[in-house]
Scaffold this active site. Sequence first.
Site, PDB file in Angstrom:
ATOM      1  CG  HIS A 152     -12.126   6.856   3.256  1.00 51.15           C
ATOM      2  ND1 HIS A 152     -13.945   6.988   2.802  1.00 51.15           N
ATOM      3  CD2 HIS A 152     -11.872   6.514   1.722  1.00 51.15           C
ATOM      4  CE1 HIS A 152     -13.643   6.223   1.610  1.00 51.15           C
ATOM      5  NE2 HIS A 152     -12.838   5.687   1.069  1.00 51.15           N
ATOM      6  CB  THR A 200     -17.510   2.119  -5.404  1.00 56.19           C
ATOM      7  OG1 THR A 200     -16.631   2.887  -5.271  1.00 56.19           O
ATOM      8  CG2 THR A 200     -16.896   0.978  -5.118  1.00 56.19           C
ATOM      9  CG  ASP A 206     -16.212   6.431   5.168  1.00 52.46           C
ATOM     10  OD1 ASP A 206     -15.781   5.277   5.127  1.00 52.46           O
ATOM     11  OD2 ASP A 206     -16.374   7.395   4.104  1.00 52.46           O
ATOM     12  NE  ARG A 244     -20.159   2.736   0.725  1.00 54.29           N
ATOM     13  CZ  ARG A 244     -18.877   2.690  -0.124  1.00 54.29           C
ATOM     14  NH1 ARG A 244     -17.876   3.043   0.732  1.00 54.29           N
ATOM     15  NH2 ARG A 244     -18.816   2.787  -0.704  1.00 54.29           N
ATOM     16  NE  ARG A 260      -3.785   0.196   2.003  1.00 59.95           N
ATOM     17  CZ  ARG A 260      -4.494  -0.025   3.289  1.00 59.95           C
ATOM     18  NH1 ARG A 260      -4.989  -1.330   4.101  1.00 59.95           N
ATOM     19  NH2 ARG A 260      -5.767   1.239   2.932  1.00 59.95           N
TER      20      ARG A 260
HETATM   21  P1  6V0 Z   1      -9.104   4.415 -12.531  1.00 59.80           P
HETATM   22  O1  6V0 Z   1     -11.182   3.853 -13.629  1.00 59.80           O
HETATM   23  O2  6V0 Z   1      -8.055   3.674 -12.531  1.00 59.80           O
HETATM   24  O3  6V0 Z   1      -9.774   5.600 -13.029  1.00 59.80           O
HETATM   25  C1  6V0 Z   1      -8.170   6.567 -13.083  1.00 59.80           C
HETATM   26  C2  6V0 Z   1      -8.448   7.644 -14.027  1.00 59.80           C
HETATM   27  O4  6V0 Z   1      -7.504   8.299 -13.660  1.00 59.80           O
HETATM   28  C3  6V0 Z   1      -8.363   6.565 -14.936  1.00 59.80           C
HETATM   29  O5  6V0 Z   1      -8.894   7.279 -16.349  1.00 59.80           O
HETATM   30  C4  6V0 Z   1      -6.738   7.308 -15.559  1.00 59.80           C
HETATM   31  O6  6V0 Z   1      -5.830   7.589 -16.815  1.00 59.80           O
HETATM   32  C5  6V0 Z   1      -6.531   8.588 -14.548  1.00 59.80           C
HETATM   33  N1  6V0 Z   1      -5.199   8.885 -15.319  1.00 59.80           N
HETATM   34  C6  6V0 Z   1      -3.920   8.539 -14.342  1.00 59.80           C
HETATM   35  N2  6V0 Z   1      -2.705   8.882 -14.006  1.00 59.80           N
HETATM   36  C7  6V0 Z   1      -3.229  10.130 -14.308  1.00 59.80           C
HETATM   37  C8  6V0 Z   1      -2.690  11.798 -14.476  1.00 59.80           C
HETATM   38  N3  6V0 Z   1      -1.408  11.852 -14.489  1.00 59.80           N
HETATM   39  N4  6V0 Z   1      -3.118  12.875 -15.045  1.00 59.80           N
HETATM   40  C9  6V0 Z   1      -4.498  12.717 -15.315  1.00 59.80           C
HETATM   41  N5  6V0 Z   1      -5.125  11.008 -15.010  1.00 59.80           N
HETATM   42  C10 6V0 Z   1      -4.752  10.040 -14.656  1.00 59.80           C
HETATM   43  O7  6V0 Z   1     -10.259   4.866 -10.833  1.00 59.80           O
HETATM   44  P2  6V0 Z   1     -11.501   4.990 -10.361  1.00 59.80           P
HETATM   45  O8  6V0 Z   1     -11.962   5.836 -10.783  1.00 59.80           O
HETATM   46  O9  6V0 Z   1     -12.561   3.323 -10.168  1.00 59.80           O
HETATM   47  O10 6V0 Z   1     -11.148   5.122  -8.826  1.00 59.80           O
HETATM   48  C11 6V0 Z   1      -9.990   6.735  -8.561  1.00 59.80           C
HETATM   49  C12 6V0 Z   1     -10.030   6.881  -7.245  1.00 59.80           C
HETATM   50  O11 6V0 Z   1     -10.663   7.072  -6.907  1.00 59.80           O
HETATM   51  C13 6V0 Z   1      -9.088   5.391  -7.103  1.00 59.80           C
HETATM   52  O12 6V0 Z   1      -7.799   6.010  -5.902  1.00 59.80           O
HETATM   53  C14 6V0 Z   1     -10.421   5.408  -5.680  1.00 59.80           C
HETATM   54  O13 6V0 Z   1      -9.532   4.041  -4.805  1.00 59.80           O
HETATM   55  C15 6V0 Z   1     -10.968   6.111  -5.725  1.00 59.80           C
HETATM   56  N6  6V0 Z   1     -12.383   6.513  -4.631  1.00 59.80           N
HETATM   57  C16 6V0 Z   1     -12.195   6.553  -3.431  1.00 59.80           C
HETATM   58  C17 6V0 Z   1     -13.673   7.049  -3.228  1.00 59.80           C
HETATM   59  C18 6V0 Z   1     -13.714   8.236  -1.416  1.00 59.80           C
HETATM   60  O14 6V0 Z   1     -14.712   7.589  -1.549  1.00 59.80           O
HETATM   61  N7  6V0 Z   1     -12.854   8.633  -1.359  1.00 59.80           N
HETATM   62  C19 6V0 Z   1     -14.993   5.830  -3.391  1.00 59.80           C
HETATM   63  C20 6V0 Z   1     -14.213   5.426  -4.463  1.00 59.80           C
HETATM   64  C21 6V0 Z   1     -12.873   5.037  -5.520  1.00 59.80           C
END
Ligand code: 6V0
Length: 333
Positions: free
Chosen positions: A193, A248, A166, A169, A106
Amino acid sequence: SQVFFKPIHNTAAPSPTKRHTKISVIGTGNVGMAIAQTILTQDLADELALVDAKADKLRGEMLDLQHAAAFLPRTKIQASTDYSVTVGSDLCIVTAGARQIPGESRLNLLQRNVNLFEKIIPPLAKYSPDSILMIVSNPVDVLTYIAWKLSGFPSNRVIGSGTNLDSSRFRFLIADHLDVNAQDVQAYIVGEHGDSSVALWSSISVGGVPILTFLDKQQIAYEKETLENIHKAVVDSAYEVISLKGYTSWAIGYSAANLARSILRDQRKIHPVSVLAKGFYGIDGGDVFLSLPSQLGRGGVLGVTNVHLTEEEAQRLRESAKTLLEVQSQLGI
Ligand code: 6V0
């Protein structure tokens, strides 16, 4: 437009009373797109700018949203891999994140996300120096601290979406248990979180009735186990959704849009979000972001509610703060 419309008179248009608002969403993956689409359907912005590192996927997402124009409130949607598209944003929502490589620690994943933020936050701050930053990428509390450091913004303008999700939920599960409307349930989850979040049992009320006192007065046994199971279900629910559908999206989309509304429309509502927590509830030892019930408005974080915590709850908050500070001290920034 004069080709289509004949002006009916020559007086200048009155200046618009509604402020022009612009939101940028960085990262157009599952989470970024769920946020973008909720912002559009809820008419929260006049302009929406999308940024991602993958140009084709980004343009595809932009076109797909633009093609819904006939069914949505009017919003100008733009997208680019270049941050100049975000210029003049009122709110920048960061969802970009690296994906965990199988077997990766992590801490290593976090360091990669820190490196990513070094590319994302400075240009956002440059193009929108007066904006509010909302961080969604995980681990959200540490990355909100990183964004605060990299932006140079005052702490009231850097917010992590934190435990707003959270808490939703939690309210859903309590509502389901009691067969009431989740919007009538007041209940907060605070702290980090994720796994070490803290449920504030003593502040739960339904329609203004404090639940624990009520149960006590009715001489209904304090269902400590039921309550703890509900909190456990909240912690497990993200893992469950991810194991079932891979990620999610919808709930975090609504959660972030809910925060965007409170901020941009100056709603002054209280939300548990990740804020600079130093000095609250005996948290000391360094700068650390954790979710606390905070009042949000056009200026960002307007204040932190002085909610009553039991000594055990406060102790757990301080332990989370200590863990986060240890992690932060291991990062190269
Ligand atoms: P995903 O679908 O992999 O999307 C991530 C996006 O970031 C992709 O489209 C990548 O291309 C883009 N990316 C990567 N590097 C760069 C960069 N340098 N510049 C611009 N874009 C870039 O992931 P997902 O959308 O599922 O999740 C995104 C993040 O949100 C993760 O870190 C999750 O852990 C987090 N979440 C946080 C939550 C919260 O409550 N805080 C809840 C859900 C997910």
